[in-house]
Scaffold this active site. Structure first.
Site, PDB file in Angstrom:
ATOM      1  N   THR A 117       0.809  -1.208   0.000  1.00 56.31           N
ATOM      2  CA  THR A 117       0.000   0.000   0.000  1.00 56.31           C
ATOM      3  C   THR A 117       0.852   1.273   0.000  1.00 56.31           C
ATOM      4  OG1 THR A 117      -1.463   1.301   1.428  1.00 56.31           O
ATOM      5  CG2 THR A 117      -0.108  -0.299   2.518  1.00 56.31           C
ATOM      6  N   TYR A 141      -1.812   0.125  10.005  1.00 50.96           N
ATOM      7  CA  TYR A 141      -2.085  -0.544   8.732  1.00 50.96           C
ATOM      8  C   TYR A 141      -0.832  -0.495   7.841  1.00 50.96           C
ATOM      9  CZ  TYR A 141      -3.832  -1.078   3.954  1.00 50.96           C
ATOM     10  OH  TYR A 141      -3.996  -1.468   2.649  1.00 50.96           O
TER      11      TYR A 141
HETATM   12  C1  UD1 Z   1      -6.193   3.926   2.832  1.00 58.48           C
HETATM   13  C2  UD1 Z   1      -4.835   3.392   2.504  1.00 58.48           C
HETATM   14  C3  UD1 Z   1      -4.902   2.518   1.308  1.00 58.48           C
HETATM   15  C4  UD1 Z   1      -5.883   1.450   1.527  1.00 58.48           C
HETATM   16  C5  UD1 Z   1      -7.226   2.070   1.860  1.00 58.48           C
HETATM   17  C6  UD1 Z   1      -8.145   0.960   2.230  1.00 58.48           C
HETATM   18  C7  UD1 Z   1      -3.335   5.155   3.270  1.00 58.48           C
HETATM   19  C8  UD1 Z   1      -2.467   6.250   2.857  1.00 58.48           C
HETATM   20  N1  UD1 Z   1      -3.937   4.489   2.266  1.00 58.48           N
HETATM   21  O1  UD1 Z   1      -6.521   4.867   1.874  1.00 58.48           O
HETATM   22  O2  UD1 Z   1      -3.662   1.917   1.082  1.00 58.48           O
HETATM   23  O3  UD1 Z   1      -5.988   0.662   0.386  1.00 58.48           O
HETATM   24  O4  UD1 Z   1      -7.105   2.926   2.969  1.00 58.48           O
HETATM   25  O5  UD1 Z   1      -9.148   1.343   3.088  1.00 58.48           O
HETATM   26  O6  UD1 Z   1      -3.453   4.872   4.436  1.00 58.48           O
HETATM   27  N2  UD1 Z   1     -12.599  10.605   3.232  1.00 58.48           N
HETATM   28  C9  UD1 Z   1     -13.567  11.543   3.591  1.00 58.48           C
HETATM   29  N3  UD1 Z   1     -14.809  11.080   3.888  1.00 58.48           N
HETATM   30  C10 UD1 Z   1     -15.143   9.761   3.852  1.00 58.48           C
HETATM   31  C11 UD1 Z   1     -14.145   8.830   3.486  1.00 58.48           C
HETATM   32  C12 UD1 Z   1     -12.890   9.288   3.186  1.00 58.48           C
HETATM   33  O7  UD1 Z   1     -13.303  12.733   3.641  1.00 58.48           O
HETATM   34  O8  UD1 Z   1     -16.285   9.423   4.174  1.00 58.48           O
HETATM   35  C13 UD1 Z   1     -11.253  11.093   2.875  1.00 58.48           C
HETATM   36  C14 UD1 Z   1     -10.174  10.531   3.772  1.00 58.48           C
HETATM   37  O9  UD1 Z   1      -9.992  11.325   4.910  1.00 58.48           O
HETATM   38  C15 UD1 Z   1      -8.981  10.546   2.814  1.00 58.48           C
HETATM   39  C16 UD1 Z   1      -9.610  10.305   1.428  1.00 58.48           C
HETATM   40  O10 UD1 Z   1     -10.973  10.622   1.581  1.00 58.48           O
HETATM   41  O11 UD1 Z   1      -8.397  11.798   2.821  1.00 58.48           O
HETATM   42  C17 UD1 Z   1      -9.469   8.873   0.976  1.00 58.48           C
HETATM   43  O12 UD1 Z   1      -9.887   8.027   2.041  1.00 58.48           O
HETATM   44  P1  UD1 Z   1     -10.089   6.445   1.855  1.00 58.48           P
HETATM   45  O13 UD1 Z   1     -10.907   6.208   0.637  1.00 58.48           O
HETATM   46  O14 UD1 Z   1     -10.574   5.916   3.159  1.00 58.48           O
HETATM   47  O15 UD1 Z   1      -8.648   5.888   1.541  1.00 58.48           O
HETATM   48  P2  UD1 Z   1      -7.242   6.175   2.268  1.00 58.48           P
HETATM   49  O16 UD1 Z   1      -7.426   6.285   3.724  1.00 58.48           O
HETATM   50  O17 UD1 Z   1      -6.554   7.254   1.543  1.00 58.48           O
END
Ligand code: UD1
Length: 324
Positions: A117, A141
């Site tokens: 990841t 993670y």
């Molecule tokens: C993380 C992992 C990635 C993994 C994925 C699986 C990191 C850097 N990456 O991605 O390797 O495959 O989780 O779950 O840790 N967000 C919102 N609102 C929401 C959901 C998300 O604002 O309801 C924002 C999060 O704060 C983030 C972005 O959207 O900034 C992406 O979030 P998400 O889709 O959960 O993935 P990551 O956490 O980036």
């Protein structure tokens, strides 16, 4: 080849099974305990319902099947959960991976592909990650995955194992033919959550943090279509089969979108006015993560086909409507 796929009932594993199965070239056995995956997502392969911590059962399976390659997806993937329950992550992602790698060594299954990841990079200054960037994860993670990368490197140096580690950036969307998609219960992924809002399964969503040092204050990620990521596994397998050396490679498109831009894309593609509330930052989130992903293109000839945020969103939304 005779291939063991762990976690093949999950989101990414099931998309890889679909592509591998369509080639008709392989005999596939899937080990999945169905803790988060779904049986109906496995369109190809023979399913064995087993826990990877059950080394005795896994040993017997290896003895019987004589695998030539292992693609290891099984693991836990929710970043905030890893912060509150790190033991689960070190067990499922690190300890169980060691079990599988040990069995590969013991039974001479020498080709290994591992799901890593972008979280291994942590909160990198500037957020642009090459495979040579320093790896300082900021959540359990990421650490649990980096530990497995390190184990693989050391074990491969001492044995006949050859590996490809793929560092996934933000995987999203559903199979372009809508045969499968993301079924994960209680998913935390941005595009999945926004698609749930657009399809009426959720009333509203949250934007976690608007005070990041990015153009609009929300986090930036490199979103990659799940079928392109799946193809990277098929290409990695051919690479290893043809005698390729062990590699660690980023898998992303090399450009990113902010949380606001993604939600706007979902609004535009679906025509639904999604309600998104700005709230505080989420634990464990890095500000910006963008891949430099030239190495994977050069080394294994990966050619992504769906580098288009609107297409990613469209497939995620269409799938969400189909999913009961
Ligand atoms: C993380 C992992 C990635 C993994 C994925 C699986 C990191 C850097 N990456 O991605 O390797 O495959 O989780 O779950 O840790 N967000 C919102 N609102 C929401 C959901 C998300 O604002 O309801 C924002 C999060 O704060 C983030 C972005 O959207 O900034 C992406 O979030 P998400 O889709 O959960 O993935 P990551 O956490 O980036």
């Amino acid at each position: 080849m005779k291939i063991l796929v762990t976690g093949g009932a999950g989101y990414i594993g099931s998309h890889v099974l679909n592509l591998l199965g369509m080639t008709g070239e392989h005999e596939i056995v899937v080990v999945d305990n169905l803790s988060t995956g779904r049986k109906e997502a496995m369109l190809y392969g023979r399913h064995v319902e087993e826990n990877l911590e059950n080394t005795e059962a896994i040993d017997k399976l290896f003895e019987k099947e004589k695998f030539e390659a292992c693609i290891h997806f099984a693991g836990s993937i929710v970043v905030p959960e890893s912060v509150t329950d790190p033991i689960k992550y070190y067990k499922n992602n690190t300890e169980n991976s060691l079990n599988v790698i040990s069995m590969c060594v013991k039974h001479k299954c020498n080709n290994f592909i591992f799901s890593s990841t972008a979280a291994v990079y942590g909160d990198l200054e500037g957020g642009v990650c090459t495979e040579e960037s320093i790896t300082v994860p900021i959540n359990p993670y990421g650490t649990s995955k980096l530990m497995t990368e390190n184990m693989l490197r050391d074990i491969a140096a001492a044995t006949d194992i050859n590996f490809v580690v793929l560092r996934y950036f933000n995987v999203a969307g559903a199979n372009v033919d809508l045969k499968i998609g993301q079924c994960t219960p209680n998913a935390t992924h941005l595009i999945k959550i926004a698609s749930e809002c657009a399809s009426g399964k959720r009333e509203k969503m949250a934007i976690f943090g608007t005070d990041y040092n990015t153009p609009d204050g929300t986090c930036v990620r490199d979103y990659i279509h799940v079928d392109d990521l799946a193809q990277a596994h098929v290409d990695s397998l051919s690479y290893l089969k043809n005698g390729g050396e062990s590699q660690i490679m980023n898998c992303g498109y090399g450009h990113g979108f902010s949380v606001n831009e993604v939600i706007d894309a979902v609004r535009e593609v679906t025509g639904v006015e999604i309600i998104a509330e700005n709230i505080e930052r989420r634990a464990g989130d890095a500000e910006k993560l963008i891949s430099v992903a030239d190495k994977i293109r050069k080394t294994i000839g990966w050619q992504p086909k769906y580098d288009d945020l609107k297409l990613i969103v469209k497939t995620a939304y269409e799938w969400e409507k189909k999913l009961k």
